[in-house]
Design a protein around this motif. Structure first.
Motif, short mmCIF file in Angstrom:
data_model
loop_
_atom_site.label_atom_id
_atom_site.label_comp_id
_atom_site.label_asym_id
_atom_site.label_seq_id
_atom_site.Cartn_x
_atom_site.Cartn_y
_atom_site.Cartn_z
N ILE A 170 11.56 44.16 -33.74
CA ILE A 170 12.20 44.49 -35.02
C ILE A 170 12.18 46.00 -35.26
N ILE A 171 11.09 46.66 -34.85
CA ILE A 171 11.04 48.12 -34.96
C ILE A 171 12.10 48.75 -34.07
N VAL A 172 12.24 48.24 -32.84
CA VAL A 172 13.27 48.74 -31.92
C VAL A 172 14.66 48.54 -32.52
N ASN A 173 14.86 47.37 -33.14
CA ASN A 173 16.16 47.09 -33.76
C ASN A 173 16.49 48.11 -34.84
N THR A 174 15.50 48.45 -35.66
CA THR A 174 15.72 49.44 -36.73
C THR A 174 16.14 50.78 -36.13
#
Length: 432
Positions: A40-44
């Motif tokens: 999810i951090i990568v997605n952001t």
């Protein structure tokens, strides 16, 4: 003081929530949660910054001006700023997982639509909306991850998720190069556009969000959040399930107590790869250093060292040294993870997500303001821009010492092994 009641014919007892978390043991569910959080951090990061790889190519198709390119490069941050408060409020009201799943899913849907943009207005509007919904996961995930771990593990798992995202980030320039440099096109008559690889790359930036959403369906709601809103029994059931997943034992054994175990251009791509390799190494050093000197001192060192490198990069006349000093300056972003781990300790559960969201909101407001100011200064005052940025980082390093320290209490366990609890709450869970 929140108490879980679980009435049976047997006698029951109360235990501090951190002790209850510790006795679920650290295992498969925790590792899975760290990976999901990293995704999810990568997605952001990709949703907000991926547009930067697209702009040099897309400007030929959609006729962007320099001003329009600058606006597109930071519009995602503007969306995140606008969405921070509302998503923080909803996460503290409805639940962490209930907010992240729909917000990230909608963000991915908007990303798909944005790949069919026919002009600047359509693209910047959709990227703004995408930023608003991406925000639902960006700040919430830190509070969500922290609430599955007691204080001794909390900092490590947040650093672990960020380290995972840093490792994955190494692939960003390669993926961009592989997709955008393909030589194919598809004419879409009714839209009047030619679908080229850069549009497909926009969709690829949102795939981590799709994967993260699927993974979140297999995760539980934060047991600490459920406890704080009065759903004690649901919180206890989740702790039992986590215990069973981690140990392989029946969930019923959790209530009897368990042993707690602490266990585009090649030149541009070249420098980007170097940075992406340095970043996870720096993460490891920071994570190791936090154990010995603490988060406040580590954050001070990050900001002062990066600030010093920024100033030196402006005054040193040897280009290659200046470039590497600039790359070191960019490592100041690691401080975001450290300040996030501090933030989740400083605020009570019922305000935690909103507080972290507001912190991120002000940080991203600074990013938007700083990016535009830096762009204006680069033309005629390049050296002053780097010196000013470095000075701000160093000053921020000293301001860190003004932060309040989390209150530490020592919680007893059934084995008389103390657990440090950094929190201002007394939350207890009743166990058999």
């Amino acid at each position: 003081m929140a108490v879980i009641t679980h009435e049976t014919k047997t006698q029951f007892k109360s235990a501090p929530f951190d002790v209850a978390l510790a006795e679920t043991e650290f295992g498969r569910y925790n590792y899975f949660l760290i990976i999901v959080s990293g995704i999810i951090i990568v997605n952001t990061v990709l949703e907000i910054t991926g547009i930067g790889y697209v702009l040099p190519i897309a400007e030929c198709d959609l006729n962007f001006s320099e001003t329009q390119k600058s606006a597109l490069s930071c519009i995602g941050f503007v969306g995140i700023i606008c969405g921070s408060y509302i998503w923080g409020l909803l996460a503290d009201t409805l639940g962490r997982r209930k907010v992240m799943i729909p917000s990230i899913s909608i963000a991915f849907f908007i990303t798909i639509i944005s790949s069919f943009s026919i002009n600047f207005i359509m693209l910047i509007t959709l990227r703004f909306i995408n930023g608003v919904f991406t925000c639902g996961g960006s700040a919430t995930i830190f509070a969500y991850l922290s609430e599955f771990h007691f204080s001794k593990k909390r900092n490590r798992v947040i650093m672990g998720a960020s380290f995972f995202s840093a490792i994955v980030s190494i692939s960003f320039p390669f993926v961009a190069w592989l997709i955008i440099n393909q030589d194919w096109q598809l004419k879409i008559e009714f839209l009047g556009i030619i679908y080229k690889p850069w549009r497909l790359y926009l969709i690829s930036c949102g795939l981590y969000g799709l994967l993260g959403t699927i993974c979140l369906y297999n995760c539980y709601e934060s047991p600490k959040f459920l406890l704080c809103i009065g759903k004690q029994q649901e919180s206890l059931e989740i702790l039992k399930k986590i215990y069973s997943i981690n140990t392989g034992k029946p969930s019923s054994e959790y209530t009897k107590g368990s042993q707690r175990v602490d266990k585009l251009e090649f030149g541009t791509i070249e420098y980007t790869v170097i940075y992406e390799v340095i970043y996870p190494i720096a993460f490891l050093l920071v994570a190791s250093g936090m154990k010995f000197v603490g988060r406040v001192k580590i954050l001070f060192l990050i900001l002062t060292i990066c600030g010093t490198c920024s100033i030196l990069s402006a005054v040193i006349n040897i280009p290659i040294i200046g470039i590497f000093l600039y790359l070191i300056q960019l490592l100041a972003g690691i401080g975001v993870t450290v300040i996030s781990s501090l933030s989740v300790e400083l605020f009570p559960t019922h305000l935690k997500t909103m507080a972290v969201s507001l912190a991120f909101m002000f940080g991203r407001f600074g990013s938007v303001f700083g990016s535009n100011l830096f762009g204006l200064l680069m033309s005629n005052h390049c050296e002053k821009a780097f010196i000013g940025a470095g000075t701000m980082l160093i000053l921020s390093g000293f301001f860190i010492f003004l932060l309040p320290k989390p209150v530490k209490t020592v919680l007893p366990t059934k084995n008389n092994e103390p657990i440090e609890n950094e929190n201002d709450e007394d939350i207890y869970i009743t166990k058999l």
